[in-house]
Design an enzyme around this catalytic site. Structure first.
Site, short mmCIF file in Angstrom:
data_model
loop_
_atom_site.label_atom_id
_atom_site.label_comp_id
_atom_site.label_asym_id
_atom_site.label_seq_id
_atom_site.Cartn_x
_atom_site.Cartn_y
_atom_site.Cartn_z
N PRO A 28 54.44 41.55 -1.06
CA PRO A 28 53.30 41.98 -0.25
C PRO A 28 52.43 43.03 -0.97
O PRO A 28 52.94 43.83 -1.76
CB PRO A 28 53.95 42.59 0.98
N GLU A 29 51.14 43.01 -0.67
CA GLU A 29 50.21 43.99 -1.18
C GLU A 29 49.80 44.92 -0.03
O GLU A 29 50.38 44.87 1.05
CB GLU A 29 49.02 43.29 -1.81
N LYS A 40 51.99 50.37 -1.79
CA LYS A 40 52.66 49.17 -1.29
C LYS A 40 54.03 49.50 -0.70
O LYS A 40 54.89 48.62 -0.59
CB LYS A 40 52.84 48.16 -2.43
N ARG A 83 49.68 36.64 -15.36
CA ARG A 83 49.41 36.40 -13.94
C ARG A 83 48.22 35.47 -13.79
O ARG A 83 47.25 35.54 -14.55
CB ARG A 83 49.11 37.72 -13.20
#
Length: 278
Positions: free
Chosen positions: A2-3, A61, A266
């Site tokens: 999660p961000e 985060k 990424r």
């Protein structure tokens, strides 16, 4: 993942347990990769017994469970972690249970499919002196001048730079792509080549994208891992403009297809028409 939007959604979902007292701490049986915990469990459990939860915060985060003795449980979900008040997605990936003196929400759960997250109990000095100083300004409050000061001399491309938590806290791979698309900035442009106007557009887009994602309670991707505190899916994945849309026609210019490239290992998604490299 999660961000920031997902972690902020977790934080808001956990607010009902503020004022509850922790009756006991349990380590559910789990034959998967152990989650990192500090101090070790017996000390952790003993220190939390009988303590009141006085607040729920967020640091980048990370979820912060603030306690009556001025210590804080810092939960970093990383790739596949969740903090829940409801039944978890699976029992075999349950990592920690805080049993509370609450009829409405009798337990707070930490769940992690891959076991990459961390749980740490920190004193106020440790939180403020060690952790906070390692992070840049929160993405929801950072200014354009702060962005430029933190990144403007870097020779890195802007998209990987936005993932640097020392420069700005909370942005990850998904939202960096969405932010740069909205700002009309090519993700490959070096930070030291960006103009003041571009930094201003990026800062504005950070706020717009992240706040909109929070409004929709984050993004639940195709693997279905992310859930809010009540084990419900987010909705922002239905509003992604470029992320994971390679080969689709851009919704803004309607003339070019979304491209996927790889930056620092990424995936990056962008529209070569809307985000022209100058």
């Amino acid at each position: 993942m999660p961000e920031l939007p997902e972690v902020e959604t977790m934080r808001r979902g956990l607010l009902p347990v503020v004022g509850c007292r922790i009756e006991r701490v349990e380590l559910p049986p789990c034959d998967r990769k152990p989650i990192t915990m500090a101090p070790e469990f017996t000390v952790f459990a003993e220190r939390l017994r009988g303590i009141e939860i006085t607040g729920i915060g967020r640091l980048g985060k990370r979820v912060l469970v603030e306690l009556g003795d001025h210590s804080t449980i810092v939960i970093e979900p990383r790739m596949t972690g969740l903090v829940l008040l409801a039944e978890p997605p699976t029992r075999e990936h349950l990592r920690l249970r805080l049993v509370l003196n609450s009829g409405d929400h009798p337990e707070l759960l930490v769940w992690d499919r891959r076991g990459l997250g961390t749980i740490r109990l920190l004193s106020r000095d440790e939180l403020n002196g060690t952790l906070r100083q390692r992070l840049g300004p929160d993405a929801l409050v950072i200014t354009a001048n702060e962005l430029r000061a933190n990144f403007g001399c870097s020779r890195r491309s802007i998209k990987p730079a936005l993932l640097d938590q020392q420069g700005v806290a909370g942005i990850g791979n998904l939202y960096a792509a969405e932010i740069l698309f909205l700002a009309r900035v090519d993700p490959r442009v070096r930070c030291d080549k960006l103009t003041r106007d571009q930094w201003s557009r990026i800062q504005h887009s950070i706020g717009e994208v992240l706040n909109d994602a929070i409004l929709h309670e984050g993004s639940t991707l195709s693997d279905g891992t992310y859930r809010n505190a009540l084990n419900e899916a987010g909705g922002y994945q239905n509003h992604h403009r470029v992320y994971d849309r390679a080969g689709e026609t851009c919704q803004r210019c309607a003339t070019r297809d979304i491209r996927r490239i790889v930056q620092t290992g990424r995936s990056t998604f962008f529209c070569p028409g809307c985000q022209k490299r100058r």
